[in-house]
Design a protein around this motif. Structure first.
Motif, PDB file in Angstrom:
ATOM      1  N   PRO A 148       0.834  -1.203   0.000  1.00  0.00           N
ATOM      2  CA  PRO A 148       0.000   0.000   0.000  1.00  0.00           C
ATOM      3  C   PRO A 148       0.871   1.256   0.000  1.00  0.00           C
ATOM      4  N   THR A 149       0.381   2.291  -0.623  1.00  0.00           N
ATOM      5  CA  THR A 149       1.090   3.569  -0.644  1.00  0.00           C
ATOM      6  C   THR A 149       0.999   4.202   0.741  1.00  0.00           C
ATOM      7  N   PRO A 150       1.858   5.172   1.038  1.00  0.00           N
ATOM      8  CA  PRO A 150       1.722   5.884   2.327  1.00  0.00           C
ATOM      9  C   PRO A 150       0.343   6.525   2.483  1.00  0.00           C
ATOM     10  N   GLU A 151      -0.205   7.028   1.406  1.00  0.00           N
ATOM     11  CA  GLU A 151      -1.530   7.649   1.466  1.00  0.00           C
ATOM     12  C   GLU A 151      -2.594   6.610   1.830  1.00  0.00           C
ATOM     13  N   GLU A 152      -2.474   5.408   1.276  1.00  0.00           N
ATOM     14  CA  GLU A 152      -3.410   4.332   1.614  1.00  0.00           C
ATOM     15  C   GLU A 152      -3.234   3.901   3.069  1.00  0.00           C
ATOM     16  N   ARG A 153      -1.986   3.814   3.504  1.00  0.00           N
ATOM     17  CA  ARG A 153      -1.726   3.446   4.909  1.00  0.00           C
ATOM     18  C   ARG A 153      -2.295   4.507   5.855  1.00  0.00           C
ATOM     19  N   PHE A 154      -2.155   5.786   5.493  1.00  0.00           N
ATOM     20  CA  PHE A 154      -2.684   6.858   6.330  1.00  0.00           C
ATOM     21  C   PHE A 154      -4.206   6.804   6.347  1.00  0.00           C
ATOM     22  N   LEU A 190       0.394  13.120  11.367  1.00  0.00           N
ATOM     23  CA  LEU A 190       0.105  13.679  10.053  1.00  0.00           C
ATOM     24  C   LEU A 190       0.901  12.934   8.995  1.00  0.00           C
ATOM     25  N   LEU A 191       0.515  13.129   7.771  1.00  0.00           N
ATOM     26  CA  LEU A 191       1.238  12.574   6.636  1.00  0.00           C
ATOM     27  C   LEU A 191       1.944  13.728   5.949  1.00  0.00           C
ATOM     28  N   SER A 192       3.264  13.629   5.822  1.00  0.00           N
ATOM     29  CA  SER A 192       4.056  14.680   5.196  1.00  0.00           C
ATOM     30  C   SER A 192       5.021  14.056   4.209  1.00  0.00           C
ATOM     31  N   GLN A 193       4.876  14.398   2.958  1.00  0.00           N
ATOM     32  CA  GLN A 193       5.744  13.896   1.897  1.00  0.00           C
ATOM     33  C   GLN A 193       5.850  12.370   1.928  1.00  0.00           C
ATOM     34  N   VAL A 243       4.238  11.168  10.396  1.00  0.00           N
ATOM     35  CA  VAL A 243       4.925  11.990  11.390  1.00  0.00           C
ATOM     36  C   VAL A 243       4.066  11.969  12.647  1.00  0.00           C
ATOM     37  N   VAL A 244       4.683  11.636  13.790  1.00  0.00           N
ATOM     38  CA  VAL A 244       3.950  11.549  15.048  1.00  0.00           C
ATOM     39  C   VAL A 244       4.656  12.337  16.140  1.00  0.00           C
ATOM     40  N   LYS A 245       3.859  12.858  17.080  1.00  0.00           N
ATOM     41  CA  LYS A 245       4.416  13.594  18.224  1.00  0.00           C
ATOM     42  C   LYS A 245       4.529  12.624  19.394  1.00  0.00           C
ATOM     43  N   LEU A 246       5.744  12.486  19.895  1.00  0.00           N
ATOM     44  CA  LEU A 246       6.046  11.562  20.987  1.00  0.00           C
ATOM     45  C   LEU A 246       7.011  12.242  21.958  1.00  0.00           C
ATOM     46  N   PRO A 247       7.132  11.687  23.168  1.00  0.00           N
ATOM     47  CA  PRO A 247       8.124  12.258  24.088  1.00  0.00           C
ATOM     48  C   PRO A 247       9.522  12.211  23.471  1.00  0.00           C
ATOM     49  N   ARG A 248      10.326  13.181  23.817  1.00  0.00           N
ATOM     50  CA  ARG A 248      11.675  13.295  23.253  1.00  0.00           C
ATOM     51  C   ARG A 248      12.488  12.006  23.412  1.00  0.00           C
ATOM     52  N   VAL A 249      12.416  11.377  24.588  1.00  0.00           N
ATOM     53  CA  VAL A 249      13.198  10.153  24.804  1.00  0.00           C
ATOM     54  C   VAL A 249      12.724   9.020  23.891  1.00  0.00           C
ATOM     55  N   GLY A 258       6.509  -1.675   9.932  1.00  0.00           N
ATOM     56  CA  GLY A 258       5.636  -1.941  11.072  1.00  0.00           C
ATOM     57  C   GLY A 258       4.273  -1.284  10.917  1.00  0.00           C
ATOM     58  N   ASP A 259       3.362  -1.699  11.774  1.00  0.00           N
ATOM     59  CA  ASP A 259       2.016  -1.155  11.795  1.00  0.00           C
ATOM     60  C   ASP A 259       2.071   0.282  12.312  1.00  0.00           C
ATOM     61  N   TRP A 260       1.423   1.198  11.631  1.00  0.00           N
ATOM     62  CA  TRP A 260       1.416   2.601  12.037  1.00  0.00           C
ATOM     63  C   TRP A 260       0.497   2.853  13.226  1.00  0.00           C
ATOM     64  N   LEU A 261      -0.518   2.017  13.412  1.00  0.00           N
ATOM     65  CA  LEU A 261      -1.525   2.275  14.441  1.00  0.00           C
ATOM     66  C   LEU A 261      -0.942   2.368  15.852  1.00  0.00           C
ATOM     67  N   PRO A 262      -0.061   1.463  16.295  1.00  0.00           N
ATOM     68  CA  PRO A 262       0.468   1.606  17.657  1.00  0.00           C
ATOM     69  C   PRO A 262       1.217   2.924  17.889  1.00  0.00           C
ATOM     70  N   LEU A 263       1.974   3.377  16.912  1.00  0.00           N
ATOM     71  CA  LEU A 263       2.683   4.654  17.063  1.00  0.00           C
ATOM     72  C   LEU A 263       1.705   5.834  17.083  1.00  0.00           C
ATOM     73  N   ALA A 264       0.689   5.772  16.247  1.00  0.00           N
ATOM     74  CA  ALA A 264      -0.313   6.841  16.234  1.00  0.00           C
ATOM     75  C   ALA A 264      -1.086   6.863  17.549  1.00  0.00           C
ATOM     76  N   GLN A 265      -1.397   5.692  18.084  1.00  0.00           N
ATOM     77  CA  GLN A 265      -2.108   5.620  19.363  1.00  0.00           C
ATOM     78  C   GLN A 265      -1.229   6.161  20.491  1.00  0.00           C
ATOM     79  N   GLU A 266       0.060   5.823  20.444  1.00  0.00           N
ATOM     80  CA  GLU A 266       1.011   6.341  21.425  1.00  0.00           C
ATOM     81  C   GLU A 266       1.082   7.868  21.343  1.00  0.00           C
ATOM     82  N   ALA A 267       1.092   8.397  20.127  1.00  0.00           N
ATOM     83  CA  ALA A 267       1.123   9.848  19.923  1.00  0.00           C
ATOM     84  C   ALA A 267      -0.167  10.481  20.436  1.00  0.00           C
ATOM     85  N   LEU A 268      -1.295   9.866  20.157  1.00  0.00           N
ATOM     86  CA  LEU A 268      -2.586  10.360  20.647  1.00  0.00           C
ATOM     87  C   LEU A 268      -2.575  10.427  22.173  1.00  0.00           C
ATOM     88  N   ASP A 269      -2.143   9.354  22.812  1.00  0.00           N
ATOM     89  CA  ASP A 269      -2.107   9.315  24.278  1.00  0.00           C
ATOM     90  C   ASP A 269      -1.178  10.388  24.829  1.00  0.00           C
TER      91      ASP A 269
END
Length: 118
Positions: free
Chosen positions: A7-13, A53-56, A60-66, A101-112
């Motif tokens: 799948p393309t990144p757009e399809e995965r998103f 978000l999807l960029s290029q 891209v996900v927001k997570l703690p710096r560590v 890897g599956d994007w969902l766990p990272l996105a869920q981590e970013a959401l939390d």
């Protein structure tokens, strides 16, 4: 017989958006009825704050710096440089295009993470 294409990144998103759509804390990307790209067209938000978000063609996900440090050290991505001027954002990870890897766990981590900053 040919192998199925990845799948393309757009399809995965789009799949990621579908997976998170049932969560009332998540605001999906803005609709694009005209087909034109608009600011906010590829962002997932919680309480008005972007967490993914999807960029290029990259998630891209927001997570703690560590956590971003650990993922970049593992080769799963790099700090996001939205302006491409060398100023990388410390709490934003841009996944490597090769990340299978599956994007969902990272996105869920970013959401939390973003939700916890309220």
């Amino acid at each position: 017989m040919s192998e199925p294409s990845s799948p393309t990144p757009e399809e995965r998103f789009a799949d990621l958006v579908d997976d998170l759509a049932a969560n009332p804390e998540v605001s999906p990307p803005m609709a694009q009825p005209s087909g034109r790209r608009r600011f906010g067209a590829s962002e997932l938000k919680t309480h008005g704050k972007i967490f993914a978000l999807l960029s290029q063609g990259r998630l891209v996900v927001k997570l703690p710096r560590v956590r971003v440090d650990a993922l970049t050290a593992a080769g799963d991505g790099e700090r996001w440089d939205p302006r491409r001027d060398g100023r990388q954002m410390k709490e934003w990870l841009s996944l490597a295009p090769t990340y299978a890897g599956d994007w969902l766990p990272l996105a869920q981590e970013a959401l939390d993470y973003v939700a916890s900053q309220r």
